[in-house]
Design a protein around this motif. Sequence first.
Motif, PDB file in Angstrom:
ATOM      1  N   ASN A 160       0.807  -1.229   0.000  1.00  0.00           N
ATOM      2  CA  ASN A 160       0.000   0.000   0.000  1.00  0.00           C
ATOM      3  C   ASN A 160       0.838   1.276   0.000  1.00  0.00           C
ATOM      4  O   ASN A 160       0.320   2.346   0.294  1.00  0.00           O
ATOM      5  CB  ASN A 160      -0.923   0.020   1.224  1.00  0.00           C
ATOM      6  N   MET A 161       2.109   1.202  -0.349  1.00  0.00           N
ATOM      7  CA  MET A 161       2.968   2.378  -0.213  1.00  0.00           C
ATOM      8  C   MET A 161       2.667   3.479  -1.227  1.00  0.00           C
ATOM      9  O   MET A 161       2.921   4.632  -0.968  1.00  0.00           O
ATOM     10  CB  MET A 161       4.442   1.997  -0.232  1.00  0.00           C
ATOM     11  N   GLN A 162       2.134   3.169  -2.387  1.00  0.00           N
ATOM     12  CA  GLN A 162       1.741   4.145  -3.411  1.00  0.00           C
ATOM     13  C   GLN A 162       2.778   5.262  -3.582  1.00  0.00           C
ATOM     14  O   GLN A 162       2.551   6.416  -3.189  1.00  0.00           O
ATOM     15  CB  GLN A 162       0.384   4.748  -3.096  1.00  0.00           C
ATOM     16  N   ILE A 187      10.727  10.975  -4.297  1.00  0.00           N
ATOM     17  CA  ILE A 187       9.576  10.074  -4.368  1.00  0.00           C
ATOM     18  C   ILE A 187       9.074   9.884  -2.949  1.00  0.00           C
ATOM     19  O   ILE A 187       9.846   9.488  -2.059  1.00  0.00           O
ATOM     20  CB  ILE A 187       9.960   8.714  -4.982  1.00  0.00           C
ATOM     21  N   SER A 188       7.805  10.175  -2.724  1.00  0.00           N
ATOM     22  CA  SER A 188       7.221  10.028  -1.391  1.00  0.00           C
ATOM     23  C   SER A 188       6.280   8.844  -1.370  1.00  0.00           C
ATOM     24  O   SER A 188       5.514   8.629  -2.313  1.00  0.00           O
ATOM     25  CB  SER A 188       6.455  11.303  -1.006  1.00  0.00           C
ATOM     26  N   LEU A 189       6.354   8.066  -0.301  1.00  0.00           N
ATOM     27  CA  LEU A 189       5.425   6.952  -0.127  1.00  0.00           C
ATOM     28  C   LEU A 189       4.177   7.487   0.551  1.00  0.00           C
ATOM     29  O   LEU A 189       4.260   8.161   1.572  1.00  0.00           O
ATOM     30  CB  LEU A 189       6.061   5.840   0.703  1.00  0.00           C
ATOM     31  N   SER A 190       3.021   7.187  -0.019  1.00  0.00           N
ATOM     32  CA  SER A 190       1.764   7.765   0.467  1.00  0.00           C
ATOM     33  C   SER A 190       1.290   7.165   1.785  1.00  0.00           C
ATOM     34  O   SER A 190       0.558   7.808   2.528  1.00  0.00           O
ATOM     35  CB  SER A 190       0.665   7.597  -0.592  1.00  0.00           C
ATOM     36  N   ILE A 191       1.700   5.946   2.076  1.00  0.00           N
ATOM     37  CA  ILE A 191       1.228   5.294   3.301  1.00  0.00           C
ATOM     38  C   ILE A 191       1.881   5.927   4.535  1.00  0.00           C
ATOM     39  O   ILE A 191       3.042   6.312   4.505  1.00  0.00           O
ATOM     40  CB  ILE A 191       1.487   3.770   3.249  1.00  0.00           C
ATOM     41  N   ALA A 204      13.166   9.296   6.514  1.00  0.00           N
ATOM     42  CA  ALA A 204      11.922   8.959   7.195  1.00  0.00           C
ATOM     43  C   ALA A 204      11.453  10.183   7.971  1.00  0.00           C
ATOM     44  O   ALA A 204      12.192  10.730   8.792  1.00  0.00           O
ATOM     45  CB  ALA A 204      12.134   7.784   8.140  1.00  0.00           C
ATOM     46  N   ALA A 205      10.241  10.616   7.680  1.00  0.00           N
ATOM     47  CA  ALA A 205       9.627  11.706   8.426  1.00  0.00           C
ATOM     48  C   ALA A 205       8.515  11.111   9.289  1.00  0.00           C
ATOM     49  O   ALA A 205       8.309   9.896   9.296  1.00  0.00           O
ATOM     50  CB  ALA A 205       9.101  12.767   7.470  1.00  0.00           C
ATOM     51  N   PHE A 206       7.793  11.943  10.019  1.00  0.00           N
ATOM     52  CA  PHE A 206       6.791  11.442  10.960  1.00  0.00           C
ATOM     53  C   PHE A 206       5.703  10.618  10.273  1.00  0.00           C
ATOM     54  O   PHE A 206       5.327   9.557  10.763  1.00  0.00           O
ATOM     55  CB  PHE A 206       6.151  12.598  11.735  1.00  0.00           C
ATOM     56  N   TYR A 207       5.203  11.078   9.138  1.00  0.00           N
ATOM     57  CA  TYR A 207       4.096  10.394   8.466  1.00  0.00           C
ATOM     58  C   TYR A 207       4.531   9.491   7.318  1.00  0.00           C
ATOM     59  O   TYR A 207       3.935   8.445   7.093  1.00  0.00           O
ATOM     60  CB  TYR A 207       3.089  11.410   7.921  1.00  0.00           C
ATOM     61  N   HIS A 208       5.521   9.904   6.565  1.00  0.00           N
ATOM     62  CA  HIS A 208       5.858   9.192   5.328  1.00  0.00           C
ATOM     63  C   HIS A 208       7.364   9.031   5.174  1.00  0.00           C
ATOM     64  O   HIS A 208       8.157   9.738   5.796  1.00  0.00           O
ATOM     65  CB  HIS A 208       5.318   9.963   4.113  1.00  0.00           C
ATOM     66  N   ASP A 209       7.724   8.128   4.281  1.00  0.00           N
ATOM     67  CA  ASP A 209       9.118   7.947   3.895  1.00  0.00           C
ATOM     68  C   ASP A 209       9.306   8.606   2.533  1.00  0.00           C
ATOM     69  O   ASP A 209       8.409   8.578   1.677  1.00  0.00           O
ATOM     70  CB  ASP A 209       9.459   6.459   3.822  1.00  0.00           C
ATOM     71  N   HIS A 210      10.492   9.180   2.330  1.00  0.00           N
ATOM     72  CA  HIS A 210      10.802   9.909   1.099  1.00  0.00           C
ATOM     73  C   HIS A 210      12.114   9.365   0.567  1.00  0.00           C
ATOM     74  O   HIS A 210      13.089   9.229   1.320  1.00  0.00           O
ATOM     75  CB  HIS A 210      10.901  11.403   1.386  1.00  0.00           C
ATOM     76  N   ILE A 211      12.133   9.060  -0.718  1.00  0.00           N
ATOM     77  CA  ILE A 211      13.310   8.467  -1.336  1.00  0.00           C
ATOM     78  C   ILE A 211      13.837   9.429  -2.389  1.00  0.00           C
ATOM     79  O   ILE A 211      13.097   9.856  -3.274  1.00  0.00           O
ATOM     80  CB  ILE A 211      12.975   7.104  -1.992  1.00  0.00           C
ATOM     81  N   ALA A 231      13.044   4.359 -11.155  1.00  0.00           N
ATOM     82  CA  ALA A 231      12.824   4.144  -9.725  1.00  0.00           C
ATOM     83  C   ALA A 231      11.340   3.990  -9.419  1.00  0.00           C
ATOM     84  O   ALA A 231      10.956   3.127  -8.623  1.00  0.00           O
ATOM     85  CB  ALA A 231      13.422   5.300  -8.920  1.00  0.00           C
ATOM     86  N   MET A 232      10.521   4.804 -10.046  1.00  0.00           N
ATOM     87  CA  MET A 232       9.067   4.686  -9.844  1.00  0.00           C
ATOM     88  C   MET A 232       8.580   3.303 -10.280  1.00  0.00           C
ATOM     89  O   MET A 232       7.801   2.663  -9.560  1.00  0.00           O
ATOM     90  CB  MET A 232       8.325   5.780 -10.618  1.00  0.00           C
ATOM     91  N   GLN A 233       9.018   2.846 -11.427  1.00  0.00           N
ATOM     92  CA  GLN A 233       8.617   1.520 -11.905  1.00  0.00           C
ATOM     93  C   GLN A 233       9.059   0.432 -10.940  1.00  0.00           C
ATOM     94  O   GLN A 233       8.310  -0.508 -10.645  1.00  0.00           O
ATOM     95  CB  GLN A 233       9.188   1.267 -13.300  1.00  0.00           C
ATOM     96  N   CYS A 234      10.277   0.560 -10.436  1.00  0.00           N
ATOM     97  CA  CYS A 234      10.810  -0.408  -9.481  1.00  0.00           C
ATOM     98  C   CYS A 234       9.959  -0.430  -8.204  1.00  0.00           C
ATOM     99  O   CYS A 234       9.571  -1.494  -7.732  1.00  0.00           O
ATOM    100  CB  CYS A 234      12.257  -0.042  -9.165  1.00  0.00           C
ATOM    101  N   LEU A 235       9.664   0.745  -7.661  1.00  0.00           N
ATOM    102  CA  LEU A 235       8.879   0.817  -6.423  1.00  0.00           C
ATOM    103  C   LEU A 235       7.443   0.353  -6.629  1.00  0.00           C
ATOM    104  O   LEU A 235       6.875  -0.321  -5.771  1.00  0.00           O
ATOM    105  CB  LEU A 235       8.909   2.254  -5.871  1.00  0.00           C
ATOM    106  N   GLU A 236       6.873   0.694  -7.761  1.00  0.00           N
ATOM    107  CA  GLU A 236       5.519   0.197  -8.059  1.00  0.00           C
ATOM    108  C   GLU A 236       5.511  -1.320  -8.189  1.00  0.00           C
ATOM    109  O   GLU A 236       4.543  -1.980  -7.823  1.00  0.00           O
ATOM    110  CB  GLU A 236       4.976   0.881  -9.303  1.00  0.00           C
ATOM    111  N   GLY A 237       6.616  -1.863  -8.692  1.00  0.00           N
ATOM    112  CA  GLY A 237       6.740  -3.328  -8.812  1.00  0.00           C
ATOM    113  C   GLY A 237       6.780  -4.008  -7.470  1.00  0.00           C
ATOM    114  O   GLY A 237       6.253  -5.114  -7.317  1.00  0.00           O
ATOM    115  N   ILE A 238       7.387  -3.383  -6.487  1.00  0.00           N
ATOM    116  CA  ILE A 238       7.427  -3.964  -5.139  1.00  0.00           C
ATOM    117  C   ILE A 238       6.001  -4.118  -4.616  1.00  0.00           C
ATOM    118  O   ILE A 238       5.628  -5.149  -4.103  1.00  0.00           O
ATOM    119  CB  ILE A 238       8.237  -3.092  -4.152  1.00  0.00           C
TER     120      ILE A 238
END
Length: 138
Positions: free
Chosen positions: A13-15, A78-82, A110-117, A127-134
């Motif tokens: 669910n990281m979106q 790239i920020s993870l939405s979860i 890593a921030a309080f709400y989300h992780d940022h890469i 990188a987006m394709q790779c992360l979406e693949g995970i």
Amino acid sequence: MQGENNLSVLLSNMQPKLQKGCWVFATVDSEQLPKILDQIEISDLQGFYQESEGSSLILEEAQAKLLALECSEAFAAISLSIHSSLEAVGLTAAISGALSQAGISANVVAAFYHDHIYVPYEKAEAAMQCLEGIGAEE
């Protein structure tokens, strides 16, 4: 509000969302810091970390160059939405491992709400394709 701890849930669910902008990691010594911070809007800073050698700032490449700061090459953010918990185990390892296998360097914040890469700017789409693949694997 409690963040998610379950690695399987985090990965599925990281979106990942590619943020606008071209970012750099810049360094400022302690003598320069007050002057530089007076010239930067807090909303223009994506990150700040105090290290013994100086302060590290994450900010727009154009602004860093305008201020003549010593800085890194350009990165995409790239920020993870979860909402991930700061106590979650394995998320950074899973992300950096997958990107590493794809030959993409990653700087994870890593921030309080989300992780940022932060990935090399020219490798943002890969990188987006790779992360979406995970997420699709979970």
